[in-house]
Design a protein around this motif. Structure first.
Motif, short mmCIF file in Angstrom:
data_model
loop_
_atom_site.label_atom_id
_atom_site.label_comp_id
_atom_site.label_asym_id
_atom_site.label_seq_id
_atom_site.Cartn_x
_atom_site.Cartn_y
_atom_site.Cartn_z
N GLU A 1 18.69 -2.10 -4.35
CA GLU A 1 19.36 -2.12 -3.05
C GLU A 1 20.16 -3.40 -2.81
N LYS B 1 -4.57 -10.80 3.00
CA LYS B 1 -3.44 -10.73 2.08
C LYS B 1 -3.42 -9.40 1.32
N PHE C 1 9.86 -1.11 6.12
CA PHE C 1 9.14 -0.55 4.98
C PHE C 1 8.99 0.96 5.05
N LEU C 2 9.95 1.58 5.72
CA LEU C 2 10.02 3.05 5.70
C LEU C 2 11.32 3.49 5.03
N PHE D 1 3.33 -6.16 -5.24
CA PHE D 1 2.72 -4.90 -4.80
C PHE D 1 1.93 -4.19 -5.92
N GLY E 1 10.65 3.88 -5.39
CA GLY E 1 9.30 3.32 -5.39
C GLY E 1 9.31 1.81 -5.39
N TYR E 2 8.16 1.25 -5.09
CA TYR E 2 8.07 -0.22 -5.03
C TYR E 2 7.78 -0.80 -6.42
N GLY E 3 8.27 -2.03 -6.64
CA GLY E 3 7.98 -2.75 -7.87
C GLY E 3 7.77 -4.21 -7.53
N GLU F 1 10.40 -12.28 -2.00
CA GLU F 1 11.46 -12.80 -2.85
C GLU F 1 12.80 -12.41 -2.24
N LEU G 1 5.50 -14.56 1.73
CA LEU G 1 6.96 -14.63 1.52
C LEU G 1 7.44 -13.51 0.60
N LEU H 1 1.65 -2.28 3.42
CA LEU H 1 3.11 -2.15 3.28
C LEU H 1 3.45 -1.16 2.17
C1 UDX Z 1 5.93 -8.58 -1.07
C2 UDX Z 1 5.52 -8.74 0.40
O1 UDX Z 1 6.53 -8.18 1.26
C3 UDX Z 1 5.28 -10.21 0.73
O2 UDX Z 1 4.79 -10.34 2.06
C4 UDX Z 1 4.26 -10.77 -0.26
O3 UDX Z 1 4.03 -12.14 -0.02
C5 UDX Z 1 4.72 -10.56 -1.68
O4 UDX Z 1 4.96 -9.17 -1.91
P1 UDX Z 1 8.20 -8.88 -2.47
O5 UDX Z 1 7.42 -8.41 -3.65
O6 UDX Z 1 9.07 -10.07 -2.61
O7 UDX Z 1 7.21 -9.20 -1.24
O8 UDX Z 1 9.14 -7.67 -2.02
P2 UDX Z 1 9.27 -6.64 -0.81
O9 UDX Z 1 10.47 -6.95 -0.03
O10 UDX Z 1 8.01 -6.49 -0.08
O11 UDX Z 1 9.56 -5.28 -1.64
C6 UDX Z 1 8.63 -4.79 -2.60
C7 UDX Z 1 9.15 -3.52 -3.24
O12 UDX Z 1 9.14 -2.46 -2.30
C8 UDX Z 1 10.57 -3.61 -3.79
O13 UDX Z 1 10.62 -2.95 -5.03
C9 UDX Z 1 11.39 -2.87 -2.76
O14 UDX Z 1 12.54 -2.31 -3.29
C10 UDX Z 1 10.41 -1.80 -2.30
N1 UDX Z 1 10.63 -1.30 -0.93
C11 UDX Z 1 10.51 -2.13 0.14
C12 UDX Z 1 10.92 0.05 -0.73
O15 UDX Z 1 11.02 0.84 -1.68
N2 UDX Z 1 11.08 0.51 0.55
C13 UDX Z 1 10.96 -0.31 1.64
O16 UDX Z 1 11.12 0.19 2.77
C14 UDX Z 1 10.68 -1.67 1.43
#
Ligand code: UDX
Length: 428
Positions: free
Chosen positions: A383, A203, A248-249, A260, A254-256, A154, A152, A210
């Motif tokens: 976003e 997992k 996810f493109l 992740f 960056g991701y946080g 958030e 899931l 991703l």
């Molecule tokens: C993630 C996984 O998607 C989920 O399957 C797992 O169970 C828990 O970790 P979540 O941490 O809630 O979920 O957020 P997600 O929507 O995956 O985004 C993670 C981060 O990546 C965010 O900071 C988001 O802003 C960033 N992101 C996501 C990007 O920068 N670009 C994208 O294209 C997608």
């Protein structure tokens, strides 16, 4: 079926509420008595669309209850889910002490056959250790241990749980398969049965993949900037290939989040322990860390010196639709701005209370447009779709200089430039 969920945090609470919604009788356990009381009254400690309604409805229907007693929950439930935190340690490994603690406590209460399901994200081989721990503390316990990772996100957790792409069930014995299928049949999703270790790996491998997609597109965005190409067109063109997919493109800062960063470093670590140096994922991490620095460099290049500059920040949560600020890149950027002497005014639709504790030097404002007042620059860092229709023209008038840095490629460059903004985004 009667189910227990130990740990009423993000995963435990959403899982419990959704299981109750499809008709199971669910007892959620938490060791925080105050939290248990407030959950029983329908007060949800997190912002998650749809969750509060679901909890209230199922508590009222008698299908969902909360307790501090693991013993009561184990006695009443055939299947016990472990959904406790697995926080990162400074060396990148995962702290499994909560999982181990629950296994020990559950063990002593087991009197007849029970299925213990690990839902927390854990390194491969943890299920085996859970089984060993239970047998050590209760040698006569008749159990099966199952790995059933959650996927899931958030902000859309309820929807992700109610309409999953797939359910992964890793078993150590066939005896656990039917009860697990019974639990998940109402969700109408493919149920993939694997061995315990494969389920745990799915997992970590899925989340890392991703994150890899995000770092890949961020690296390509750097090439777009250097060559004058547009990352959105490139991502659309790549993503139209069904083998790649557009999700996810989205390039950005960056991701946080709570998953992740933690999961990728845990996967690197466990791989190393198993004898494989996962250089590819090390690079994913490096690109991600670099992304915030590249963004800050653009801000510095425009403002020259950050000291005493007034900077308006839109968005503090690690992504839109959540109040979660754990490992939020937005927070890290604000901390850096403040460290360099900037004066930050910030707004987030849901995350300001939690953010304020991490960035006490930032001033939170009541309305999004207030961050523009006297600002030398605006930074959009999360976003949130509600930032799109802000009164940008009016905001520009309040600013000292019309610099706008969109760290999420949320806004339309042509529109913002037409309004007179000096607009900078990622890779376009
Ligand atoms: C993630 C996984 O998607 C989920 O399957 C797992 O169970 C828990 O970790 P979540 O941490 O809630 O979920 O957020 P997600 O929507 O995956 O985004 C993670 C981060 O990546 C965010 O900071 C988001 O802003 C960033 N992101 C996501 C990007 O920068 N670009 C994208 O294209 C997608």
């Amino acid at each position: 079926m009667n189910l227990a969920i130990v740990g009423s945090g993000y995963v435990g609470l959403v899982t419990g509420a959704c299981f109750a919604e499809v008709g199971h009788t669910v007892i959620c356990v938490d060791n925080d008595l105050k939290k248990v009381h407030s959950l029983q009254d329908g007060h949800i400690p997190i912002y998650e669309p749809g969750l509060e309604e679901l909890v209230k409805k199922n508590v009222a229907a008698g299908r969902l209850s909360f307790t501090t007693s693991i013993g009561d929950a184990v006695e009443a439930s055939k299947v016990i889910f472990i959904a406790v935190p697995t926080p990162p340690q400074p060396d990148g490994s995962v702290d499994l002490s909560f999982v181990e603690g629950v296994a020990r406590e559950v063990a002593v209460h087991i009197k007849e056959y029970r299925i213990i399901v690990d839902k927390s994200t854990v390194p491969v081989k943890t299920g085996e250790k859970v089984a060993q721990t239970i047998s050590r503390y209760n040698p006569s316990a008749d159990i099966d241990v199952v790995s059933n990772p959650e996927f899931l996100r958030e902000g859309s957790a309820v929807e992700d749980l109610m309409k999953p792409d797939r359910i992964v069930v890793g078993v150590s014995s066939d005896r656990a398969i039917e009860p697990m299928k019974e639990i998940y049949t109402p969700f109408n999703a493919p149920i993939m049965v694997t061995d315990l270790n494969s389920a745990e790996l799915i997992k970590h491998a899925a989340n890392s993949f991703l994150a890899l997609k995000i770092s890949y597109i961020n690296a390509v965005a750097a090439i777009c900037e250097a060559s004058g190409a547009n990352i959105e067109r490139v991502a659309d063109g790549m993503g139209a290939d069904k083998r790649i997919g557009r999700a996810f493109l989205n390039a950005g800062i960056g991701y946080g989040g709570s998953c992740f960063p933690k999961d990728i470093s845990a996967f690197i670590r466990i791989s190393r322990e198993l004898g494989y140096q996962f250089h590819l994922l090390e690079e994913v991490e490096r690109i991600n860390a670099d992304q915030a620095q590249r963004f800050l460099k653009k801000v510095r290049e425009s403002l020259w010196v950050l000291r005493h500059k007034k900077i308006g920040v839109l968005g503090l949560a690690f992504k839109g639709n959540t109040d979660d600020v754990r490992s939020s890149v937005a927070i890290a950027i604000v901390q850096q701005l403040i460290a360099e002497g900037a004066e930050v005014k910030a707004y987030d639709p849901k995350a300001m209370d939690k953010a304020q504790l991490l960035i006490p030097g930032a001033k939170m404002v009541e309305k999004a447009e207030d961050v523009a007042e006297g600002a030398d620059a605006l930074l959009l860092l999360t976003e949130w779709t509600e930032f799109k229709p802000l009164p940008w023209q009016a905001m520009k008038k309040k600013m000292l200089s019309p610099l706008l840095f969109d760290g999420r490629n949320l806004l339309n460059p042509e529109e913002l430039r037409a309004l007179g903004f000096t607009y900078t985004s990622i890779g376009r």
